[in-house]
Design a protein around this motif. Structure first.
Motif, short mmCIF file in Angstrom:
data_model
loop_
_atom_site.label_atom_id
_atom_site.label_comp_id
_atom_site.label_asym_id
_atom_site.label_seq_id
_atom_site.Cartn_x
_atom_site.Cartn_y
_atom_site.Cartn_z
N ALA A 102 0.84 -1.20 0.00
CA ALA A 102 0.00 0.00 0.00
C ALA A 102 0.87 1.26 0.00
O ALA A 102 0.59 2.24 -0.72
CB ALA A 102 -0.92 -0.01 1.21
N VAL A 103 1.97 1.26 0.79
CA VAL A 103 2.88 2.41 0.83
C VAL A 103 3.53 2.59 -0.54
O VAL A 103 3.64 3.73 -1.06
CB VAL A 103 3.93 2.21 1.95
N LEU A 104 3.99 1.50 -1.14
CA LEU A 104 4.64 1.59 -2.45
C LEU A 104 3.66 2.03 -3.54
O LEU A 104 4.04 2.78 -4.46
CB LEU A 104 5.28 0.25 -2.82
N ASP A 105 2.42 1.59 -3.46
CA ASP A 105 1.41 2.03 -4.44
C ASP A 105 1.17 3.53 -4.34
O ASP A 105 1.06 4.23 -5.35
CB ASP A 105 0.10 1.28 -4.25
N ALA A 106 1.11 4.04 -3.11
CA ALA A 106 0.91 5.49 -2.92
C ALA A 106 2.10 6.26 -3.46
O ALA A 106 1.94 7.31 -4.12
CB ALA A 106 0.68 5.79 -1.44
N SER A 107 3.33 5.76 -3.19
CA SER A 107 4.54 6.43 -3.69
C SER A 107 4.57 6.41 -5.22
O SER A 107 4.92 7.43 -5.86
CB SER A 107 5.77 5.73 -3.13
N GLU A 108 4.21 5.30 -5.82
CA GLU A 108 4.17 5.20 -7.28
C GLU A 108 3.17 6.19 -7.87
O GLU A 108 3.45 6.85 -8.89
CB GLU A 108 3.82 3.77 -7.70
N GLN A 109 2.03 6.30 -7.23
CA GLN A 109 1.00 7.24 -7.72
C GLN A 109 1.50 8.67 -7.64
O GLN A 109 1.31 9.46 -8.57
CB GLN A 109 -0.30 7.06 -6.92
N GLN A 110 2.19 9.02 -6.55
CA GLN A 110 2.71 10.38 -6.39
C GLN A 110 3.77 10.67 -7.45
O GLN A 110 3.78 11.74 -8.08
CB GLN A 110 3.31 10.53 -4.99
N LEU A 111 4.67 9.71 -7.70
CA LEU A 111 5.70 9.91 -8.72
C LEU A 111 5.09 10.00 -10.12
O LEU A 111 5.56 10.79 -10.96
CB LEU A 111 6.73 8.78 -8.65
N SER A 112 4.06 9.24 -10.39
CA SER A 112 3.38 9.30 -11.70
C SER A 112 2.75 10.67 -11.90
O SER A 112 2.81 11.25 -13.01
CB SER A 112 2.30 8.23 -11.80
N ASP A 113 2.16 11.22 -10.83
CA ASP A 113 1.56 12.55 -10.93
C ASP A 113 2.63 13.62 -11.19
O ASP A 113 2.44 14.53 -12.01
CB ASP A 113 0.77 12.89 -9.65
N GLU A 114 3.77 13.52 -10.49
CA GLU A 114 4.85 14.48 -10.69
C GLU A 114 5.39 14.39 -12.11
O GLU A 114 5.68 15.41 -12.75
CB GLU A 114 5.99 14.23 -9.69
N LEU A 115 5.56 13.18 -12.64
CA LEU A 115 6.05 12.99 -14.00
C LEU A 115 5.09 13.57 -15.01
O LEU A 115 5.50 14.23 -15.99
CB LEU A 115 6.28 11.50 -14.28
N ALA A 116 3.80 13.40 -14.78
CA ALA A 116 2.80 13.96 -15.70
C ALA A 116 2.87 15.48 -15.68
O ALA A 116 2.75 16.14 -16.73
CB ALA A 116 1.42 13.47 -15.33
N ASP A 117 3.08 16.09 -14.49
CA ASP A 117 3.17 17.55 -14.39
C ASP A 117 4.43 18.05 -15.10
O ASP A 117 4.39 19.05 -15.84
CB ASP A 117 3.20 18.01 -12.93
N LEU A 118 5.54 17.38 -14.90
CA LEU A 118 6.80 17.84 -15.48
C LEU A 118 6.86 17.61 -16.99
O LEU A 118 7.56 18.34 -17.70
CB LEU A 118 7.99 17.16 -14.81
N SER A 119 6.15 16.64 -17.52
CA SER A 119 6.20 16.36 -18.95
C SER A 119 5.13 17.10 -19.73
O SER A 119 5.00 16.89 -20.93
CB SER A 119 6.10 14.86 -19.20
N SER A 120 4.39 17.95 -19.11
CA SER A 120 3.40 18.74 -19.84
C SER A 120 4.14 19.76 -20.71
O SER A 120 5.24 20.22 -20.39
CB SER A 120 2.44 19.43 -18.87
N PRO A 121 3.58 20.16 -21.87
CA PRO A 121 4.28 21.07 -22.81
C PRO A 121 4.68 22.40 -22.18
O PRO A 121 5.77 22.92 -22.43
CB PRO A 121 3.27 21.28 -23.93
N GLY A 122 3.85 22.96 -21.32
CA GLY A 122 4.18 24.26 -20.69
C GLY A 122 5.39 24.13 -19.78
O GLY A 122 6.28 24.99 -19.77
N ASN A 123 5.46 23.08 -19.00
CA ASN A 123 6.59 22.87 -18.09
C ASN A 123 7.86 22.57 -18.86
O ASN A 123 8.95 23.01 -18.48
CB ASN A 123 6.30 21.76 -17.10
N LEU A 124 7.77 21.85 -19.98
CA LEU A 124 8.95 21.55 -20.80
C LEU A 124 9.52 22.83 -21.43
O LEU A 124 10.74 23.04 -21.44
CB LEU A 124 8.61 20.52 -21.89
N ALA A 125 8.65 23.71 -21.92
CA ALA A 125 9.11 24.97 -22.53
C ALA A 125 9.78 25.85 -21.48
O ALA A 125 10.84 26.46 -21.72
CB ALA A 125 7.95 25.71 -23.19
N ALA A 126 9.20 25.92 -20.27
CA ALA A 126 9.78 26.74 -19.19
C ALA A 126 11.13 26.19 -18.77
O ALA A 126 12.09 26.95 -18.54
CB ALA A 126 8.82 26.79 -18.01
N ALA A 127 11.27 24.88 -18.71
CA ALA A 127 12.55 24.26 -18.31
C ALA A 127 13.58 24.50 -19.40
O ALA A 127 14.76 24.76 -19.11
CB ALA A 127 12.35 22.77 -18.06
#
Length: 188
Positions: free
Chosen positions: A132-157
Motif C-alpha cells: 500500500a505504501v509503495l502504491d501510494a509512492s508510485e502514484q505520487q511519482l506518476s503525478d509528478e512525472l505527468a506535471d513535469l512532462s506537460s508542454p508548458g513545463n517543458l518549454a519553461a525548463a
C-alpha cells in the motif's frame, strides 16, 4: 374398587413347574422305550437322569436261565468338548502409552501447523502494508512525472537552460554520416 379387583380373571395361567418336569421325563422314558423296542433290545435300567439314583427292584423268577447274549449297541458317540481358547493376555500399558503418544503427537502437530499459519498471516499483513505504501509512492511519482512532462513545463525548463526553438530540423544518418534536412511546415 375391591369388587372390581376380585372380579378380574387372571389371564396368565399358573405354571406348575414340577408338573412340566414330570411330563417331560415321562415323554423321554416313553421315547426311549419305543426306541429300544424298535432296535430289539430288552429293557435296560435307567442310568441317567433323576431315576438313576433309585434302586432297581429285583424280581424273583424261577430257575435261572442262561444269560442271553444281547446284541451289542454301537458305542454312543458324545460330541467332543473343546476347551475355550485361553484368554489373550496382551500388555495394556504399551498400547495405552502408544495411543497417548499418538494423541500427543497429533496435538503438537496441530499447534505447530496453527503457529506456522498465523506467522504467515502476520507476514502477509506486513507485505500488504508495504504494498500500500509503495502504491501510494508510485502514484505520487506518476503525478509528478505527468506535471513535469506537460508542454508548458517543458518549454519553461528549456528557457531556464538557455535553449531556443529550432527553425530547421536536421537528422543525421548514422551509417554513412549524411545529414538530412527536413523542410519546415509552411516554409519553402
Amino acid at each position: 374398587m375391591n369388587n372390581a379387583r376380585q372380579g378380574r380373571v387372571s389371564r396368565s395361567p399358573r405354571i406348575d413347574t414340577d408338573e412340566i418336569i414330570k411330563t417331560a421325563r415321562r415323554r423321554a422314558r416313553a421315547a426311549d422305550s419305543r426306541k429300544r423296542a424298535l432296535l430289539g433290545e430288552s429293557a435296560i435300567p435307567e442310568t441317567d437322569g433323576g431315576l438313576a439314583l433309585q434302586p432297581v427292584p429285583e424280581v424273583e423268577t424261577g430257575p435261572v436261565e442262561a444269560p442271553r447274549t444281547q446284541p451289542k449297541r454301537p458305542p454312543v458317540r458324545r460330541p467332543r468338548r473343546v476347551a475355550p481358547p485361553e484368554p489373550v493376555t496382551t500388555a495394556r500399558a504399551p498400547f495405552v502409552l502408544a495411543v497417548l503418544g499418538l494423541i500427543a503427537a497429533g496435538i503438537v502437530g496441530l499447534l505447530v501447523l496453527n503457529t506456522a499459519i498465523n506467522e504467515n498471516a502476520f507476514t502477509l499483513q506486513d507485505l500488504r502494508e508495504q504494498q500500500a505504501v509503495l502504491d501510494a509512492s508510485e502514484q505520487q511519482l506518476s503525478d509528478e512525472l505527468a506535471d513535469l512532462s506537460s508542454p508548458g513545463n517543458l518549454a519553461a525548463a528549456a528557457e531556464r537552460l538557455g535553449l531556443v526553438p529550432a527553425d530547421d530540423i536536421t537528422y543525421i544518418r548514422l551509417p554513412d554520416g549524411k545529414e538530412l534536412v527536413m523542410p519546415t511546415p509552411g516554409g519553402s
